[in-house]
Motif scaffolding. Structure first.
Motif, PDB file in Angstrom:
ATOM      1  N   ALA A   1      -3.156  -4.564  -5.850  1.00  0.00           N
ATOM      2  CA  ALA A   1      -3.602  -4.599  -4.458  1.00  0.00           C
ATOM      3  C   ALA A   1      -2.691  -5.451  -3.576  1.00  0.00           C
ATOM      4  O   ALA A   1      -2.510  -5.146  -2.398  1.00  0.00           O
ATOM      5  CB  ALA A   1      -5.031  -5.122  -4.396  1.00  0.00           C
ATOM      6  N   TRP A   2      -2.078  -6.491  -4.145  1.00  0.00           N
ATOM      7  CA  TRP A   2      -1.261  -7.375  -3.305  1.00  0.00           C
ATOM      8  C   TRP A   2      -0.053  -6.649  -2.716  1.00  0.00           C
ATOM      9  O   TRP A   2       0.448  -7.044  -1.662  1.00  0.00           O
ATOM     10  CB  TRP A   2      -0.817  -8.618  -4.083  1.00  0.00           C
ATOM     11  N   THR A   3       0.407  -5.574  -3.372  1.00  0.00           N
ATOM     12  CA  THR A   3       1.568  -4.854  -2.846  1.00  0.00           C
ATOM     13  C   THR A   3       1.246  -4.100  -1.569  1.00  0.00           C
ATOM     14  O   THR A   3       2.153  -3.627  -0.886  1.00  0.00           O
ATOM     15  CB  THR A   3       2.121  -3.864  -3.890  1.00  0.00           C
ATOM     16  N   TYR A   4      -0.028  -3.958  -1.238  1.00  0.00           N
ATOM     17  CA  TYR A   4      -0.440  -3.277  -0.011  1.00  0.00           C
ATOM     18  C   TYR A   4      -0.662  -4.245   1.152  1.00  0.00           C
ATOM     19  O   TYR A   4      -0.965  -3.806   2.262  1.00  0.00           O
ATOM     20  CB  TYR A   4      -1.746  -2.508  -0.239  1.00  0.00           C
ATOM     21  N   ARG A   5      -0.527  -5.560   0.886  1.00  0.00           N
ATOM     22  CA  ARG A   5      -0.855  -6.526   1.934  1.00  0.00           C
ATOM     23  C   ARG A   5       0.144  -7.672   2.051  1.00  0.00           C
ATOM     24  O   ARG A   5       0.069  -8.456   2.995  1.00  0.00           O
ATOM     25  CB  ARG A   5      -2.242  -7.110   1.670  1.00  0.00           C
ATOM     26  N   ASP A   6       1.076  -7.785   1.134  1.00  0.00           N
ATOM     27  CA  ASP A   6       1.981  -8.928   1.102  1.00  0.00           C
ATOM     28  C   ASP A   6       3.138  -8.738   2.078  1.00  0.00           C
ATOM     29  O   ASP A   6       3.850  -7.730   2.042  1.00  0.00           O
ATOM     30  CB  ASP A   6       2.515  -9.126  -0.316  1.00  0.00           C
ATOM     31  N   ALA A   7       3.346  -9.715   2.952  1.00  0.00           N
ATOM     32  CA  ALA A   7       4.374  -9.592   3.991  1.00  0.00           C
ATOM     33  C   ALA A   7       5.784  -9.555   3.410  1.00  0.00           C
ATOM     34  O   ALA A   7       6.623  -8.754   3.847  1.00  0.00           O
ATOM     35  CB  ALA A   7       4.239 -10.744   4.986  1.00  0.00           C
ATOM     36  N   ALA A   8       6.062 -10.424   2.437  1.00  0.00           N
ATOM     37  CA  ALA A   8       7.402 -10.444   1.843  1.00  0.00           C
ATOM     38  C   ALA A   8       7.684  -9.150   1.105  1.00  0.00           C
ATOM     39  O   ALA A   8       8.807  -8.608   1.176  1.00  0.00           O
ATOM     40  CB  ALA A   8       7.531 -11.635   0.899  1.00  0.00           C
ATOM     41  N   PHE A   9       6.702  -8.633   0.392  1.00  0.00           N
ATOM     42  CA  PHE A   9       6.889  -7.371  -0.321  1.00  0.00           C
ATOM     43  C   PHE A   9       7.127  -6.237   0.667  1.00  0.00           C
ATOM     44  O   PHE A   9       7.993  -5.377   0.458  1.00  0.00           O
ATOM     45  CB  PHE A   9       5.653  -7.084  -1.177  1.00  0.00           C
ATOM     46  N   SER A  10       6.363  -6.223   1.761  1.00  0.00           N
ATOM     47  CA  SER A  10       6.524  -5.167   2.767  1.00  0.00           C
ATOM     48  C   SER A  10       7.915  -5.202   3.383  1.00  0.00           C
ATOM     49  O   SER A  10       8.552  -4.156   3.577  1.00  0.00           O
ATOM     50  CB  SER A  10       5.458  -5.332   3.859  1.00  0.00           C
ATOM     51  N   ALA A  11       8.411  -6.399   3.687  1.00  0.00           N
ATOM     52  CA  ALA A  11       9.757  -6.519   4.253  1.00  0.00           C
ATOM     53  C   ALA A  11      10.816  -6.044   3.261  1.00  0.00           C
ATOM     54  O   ALA A  11      11.785  -5.372   3.647  1.00  0.00           O
ATOM     55  CB  ALA A  11      10.016  -7.970   4.654  1.00  0.00           C
ATOM     56  N   ALA A  12      10.618  -6.363   1.986  1.00  0.00           N
ATOM     57  CA  ALA A  12      11.567  -5.908   0.966  1.00  0.00           C
ATOM     58  C   ALA A  12      11.521  -4.392   0.818  1.00  0.00           C
ATOM     59  O   ALA A  12      12.550  -3.747   0.579  1.00  0.00           O
ATOM     60  CB  ALA A  12      11.268  -6.588  -0.371  1.00  0.00           C
ATOM     61  N   GLU A  13      10.333  -3.799   0.953  1.00  0.00           N
ATOM     62  CA  GLU A  13      10.210  -2.340   0.898  1.00  0.00           C
ATOM     63  C   GLU A  13      11.022  -1.680   2.001  1.00  0.00           C
ATOM     64  O   GLU A  13      11.663  -0.645   1.779  1.00  0.00           O
ATOM     65  CB  GLU A  13       8.743  -1.922   1.044  1.00  0.00           C
ATOM     66  N   VAL A  14      10.977  -2.246   3.189  1.00  0.00           N
ATOM     67  CA  VAL A  14      11.739  -1.669   4.298  1.00  0.00           C
ATOM     68  C   VAL A  14      13.219  -1.622   3.939  1.00  0.00           C
ATOM     69  O   VAL A  14      13.898  -0.604   4.145  1.00  0.00           O
ATOM     70  CB  VAL A  14      11.504  -2.471   5.593  1.00  0.00           C
ATOM     71  N   GLU A  15      13.725  -2.726   3.398  1.00  0.00           N
ATOM     72  CA  GLU A  15      15.148  -2.805   3.062  1.00  0.00           C
ATOM     73  C   GLU A  15      15.527  -1.883   1.917  1.00  0.00           C
ATOM     74  O   GLU A  15      16.561  -1.204   1.959  1.00  0.00           O
ATOM     75  CB  GLU A  15      15.519  -4.253   2.706  1.00  0.00           C
ATOM     76  N   ARG A  16      14.698  -1.828   0.881  1.00  0.00           N
ATOM     77  CA  ARG A  16      15.082  -1.135  -0.347  1.00  0.00           C
ATOM     78  C   ARG A  16      14.592   0.303  -0.412  1.00  0.00           C
ATOM     79  O   ARG A  16      15.189   1.132  -1.093  1.00  0.00           O
ATOM     80  CB  ARG A  16      14.567  -1.907  -1.556  1.00  0.00           C
ATOM     81  N   VAL A  17      13.487   0.608   0.281  1.00  0.00           N
ATOM     82  CA  VAL A  17      12.876   1.933   0.160  1.00  0.00           C
ATOM     83  C   VAL A  17      13.068   2.760   1.428  1.00  0.00           C
ATOM     84  O   VAL A  17      13.479   3.922   1.361  1.00  0.00           O
ATOM     85  CB  VAL A  17      11.370   1.809  -0.171  1.00  0.00           C
ATOM     86  N   HIS A  18      12.777   2.183   2.588  1.00  0.00           N
ATOM     87  CA  HIS A  18      12.672   2.990   3.803  1.00  0.00           C
ATOM     88  C   HIS A  18      13.980   3.126   4.589  1.00  0.00           C
ATOM     89  O   HIS A  18      14.268   4.204   5.107  1.00  0.00           O
ATOM     90  CB  HIS A  18      11.570   2.427   4.701  1.00  0.00           C
ATOM     91  N   LEU A  19      14.744   2.073   4.718  1.00  0.00           N
ATOM     92  CA  LEU A  19      15.996   2.209   5.467  1.00  0.00           C
ATOM     93  C   LEU A  19      16.960   3.195   4.802  1.00  0.00           C
ATOM     94  O   LEU A  19      17.633   3.961   5.495  1.00  0.00           O
ATOM     95  CB  LEU A  19      16.662   0.839   5.646  1.00  0.00           C
ATOM     96  N   PRO A  20      17.069   3.233   3.463  1.00  0.00           N
ATOM     97  CA  PRO A  20      17.954   4.235   2.850  1.00  0.00           C
ATOM     98  C   PRO A  20      17.356   5.641   2.796  1.00  0.00           C
ATOM     99  O   PRO A  20      18.045   6.575   2.385  1.00  0.00           O
ATOM    100  CB  PRO A  20      18.152   3.698   1.418  1.00  0.00           C
TER     101      PRO A  20
END
Length: 594
Positions: A237-256
């Motif tokens: 559940a923490w992966t759906y609410r954690d700010a640091a994880f969300s920011a890392a997702e943007v860099e690693r998952v969404h921008l590419p």
């Protein structure tokens, strides 16, 4: 035969054990009551010993507290020294081993973290803390700084070792505070991975590879049933609410990743443009005088104002920046500079709009902000034959552009979208229209998923549903199997092309931060449509908007509980095989989610 211990050794052992009991009890008392409220009586009670036994080992409360923090300092120092020792001359391995100590579940326990925090936080205890731990703290920081300096030398990058080391130590301290707040729910592996990502930002050549995951070793002693159960567990559940994880997702998952901007049917003539804001980026698709569609960053080369101010528009000659009137032609070339004589000599050929990596597939204009990886056509290759009869590239918009915000994490949105398990209860109208059979087909090679269902022979439901089925045309341009079928083609992480006998649309999800997402949608249809087809298209959109509102209520309710901290993980059924695929792909991209 071993010698039996002498009398003095036998007497010493119980004394050492009682001292350890008291130190453990002191830590528990500090965690429960704070430093100022700890008494020797409370410690004795927690240890199950007498107050006299406390006085025998410690002359005062101050003596007991100093011994308690000293024990933690010694434990941490010894563990760090033991972790680093085997990696002499290998700064990457050494610093990761050192960091691993800080997230070891025997070191960073909720009780021990509470003790550290108590001494840091109470001003009256700082002198005692520095007297006991000052030297070991300085030694630890010096070790981190030395290892970071070795990383700088190895990578050959312009990084200040002292500031980088302080930043890393500060990150560990911050994560320790987070662990104290979250308690047993804190993910120690995720904390270590965030530290690795910090180092990767500074030294990409040294920390480029993800940490190895020995899945076979983790599950070799488990039964087949146990392995199957573990494979079905959802993301934590923490992966759906954690700010640091969300920011890392943007860099690693969404921008590419590939994002759908618009359809070429929205750009019929030269000078037509469409803009989009996504992931903090502003982009612009424009048809040039040569007929080609190009994509640029929507930013003036002079002072960074947006060139195109509207979501959609047209220019006959040039786009003029609303700020200082710099002008660009329909191919992004700088053509005019206001008050040009006040500037030094500028090379206009090198001051055009910044290009964005783009691709047109089935008439949809896709963009990505980090090059590399498979093309859209390669990703959607398994479904090219099925998509071809719709002639999507020749379609035109038949609905207004729609964009909205949902209070749910992007993964939560797709978790719902990718499974039909909730249809009977969550979407009674859709269930009345569609047969029970549902195609669930994840393709791990392309990270795409095909979902599809066919309409009932006898449609039930409300007026819109029944009228849609009654008015639906034969759609003879489609193969018979597709004439009464709704299919959805999802491309990880954020795009779906949805096909219906009467129209096609795109569905695009991007994160706006933890627990919040943006949804974009538009529908397209054949250029020539009679009144009956228009009625069918209207009814189809009406049905889908109803489904959309139902889904939003479901996922926002889920997000509230994901945020609350009670729910940690779920287990997936066979009907949720697509959700399982999505979670596997997230874990591959974000190893800390494992």
């Amino acid at each position: 035969m071993l010698d039996r211990p002498g009398k003095s050794a036998r007497m010493r052992r119980p004394q050492e054990e009682r001292r350890e009991q008291l130190l453990e009890a002191a830590m528990e008392a500090i965690a429960r009551h704070g430093l100022s409220n700890v008494t020797l009586e409370k410690v004795a009670k927690l240890a199950g010993l007498t107050a006299g036994m406390v006085n025998f080992h410690f002359t005062s409360k101050q003596d007991l507290l100093a011994a308690t923090i000293g024990r933690l300092a010694d434990e941490h120092r010894e563990a760090c020294e033991a972790a680093v020792a085997p990696h002499a001359g290998k700064p990457v391995e050494a610093i990761m081993a050192l960091l691993a100590v800080n997230f070891d579940k025997t070191i960073a326990t909720p009780v021990k973290l509470a003790v550290w925090t108590a001494f840091w936080g109470e001003s009256g205890a700082r002198a005692d803390y520095m007297a006991v731990c000052g030297a070991s703290d300085r030694a630890y920081q010096d070790a981190v700084r030395a290892l970071v300096a070795d990383l700088v030398a190895t990578a050959g990058v312009a990084v200040d070792a002292r500031s980088a080391a302080l930043g890393l130590c500060g990150l560990v301290d911050n994560l320790w505070q987070e662990a104290l707040v979250e308690g047993e729910a804190f993910d120690h592996a995720a904390g270590l991975e965030l530290c690795r990502l910090y180092l990767k930002n500074l030294f990409p050549s040294l920390f480029a590879a993800d940490p190895p995951q020995d899945k076979a070793a983790e599950t070799e002693d488990l039964s087949e049933e146990e392995r199957d159960y573990l494979a079905r567990l959802t993301l934590p559940a923490w992966t759906y609410r954690d700010a640091a994880f969300s920011a890392a997702e943007v860099e690693r998952v969404h921008l590419p990743a590939w994002h759908v901007l618009c359809h070429v049917g929205e750009l019929p003539t030269p000078g037509d443009y469409v803009t989009m804001e996504v992931l903090g980026k502003r982009v612009l698709a424009m048809r040039g005088e040569d007929g080609a569609v190009r994509v640029f960053h929507n930013v003036c080369r002079h002072r960074a104002h947006a060139i195109a101010p509207h979501r959609q528009g047209h220019t006959d000659t040039v786009l003029q920046c609303p700020y200082h009137a710099w002008c660009y032609d329909t191919q992004g070339v700088l053509r005019g500079i206001a008050a040009s004589r006040t500037f030094p000599k500028l090379d206009k050929a090198n001051l055009g709009l910044f290009p964005v990596d783009s691709e047109i597939f089935c008439g949809f204009v896709f963009v990505r902000f980090a090059p590399g990886g498979a093309s859209v056509a390669e990703r959607y290759a398994p479904y090219a034959e099925e998509l071809a009869p719709y002639a999507i590239a020749d379609m035109v918009p038949i609905s207004d552009y729609w964009q909205g915000t949902v209070e749910a994490d992007w993964k939560n949105v797709w978790d719902n979208y990718l499974e039909d398990y909730h249809f009977p209860v969550g979407h009674p109208g859709l269930s009345a229209l569609m047969a029970k059979d549902y195609d669930r087909e994840p393709d791990h090679a392309t990270r795409t998923i095909r979902l599809s269902h066919v309409m009932r022979e006898e449609v039930r439901g409300d007026w819109s549903t029944r009228m849609y089925a009654r008015l639906l045309l034969a759609s003879e341009h489609l193969p018979p199997a597709q004439r009464r079928r709704w299919s959805y083609f999802y491309m990880y992480p954020g795009v779906a092309i949805e096909t219906f006998p009467d129209q096609v649309d795109f569905y695009h999800i991007t994160p706006l931060g933890p627990g919040r997402s943006r949804i974009r949608w538009r529908s397209y249809g054949p250029r020539q449509a009679d009144r009956q087809l228009e009625a069918v298209q209207y009814l189809g959109q009406r049905i889908n908007f109803g489904v959309h509102h139902e889904d939003n209520a479901l996922i926002e309710s889920v997000q509230e509980n994901l945020n609350a901290g009670t729910y940690e993980r779920g287990v997936l059924s066979d009907k949720e095989v697509n959700v399982r695929a999505l979670h596997d792909w997230v874990r591959q991209d974000m190893p800390q989610a494992r």
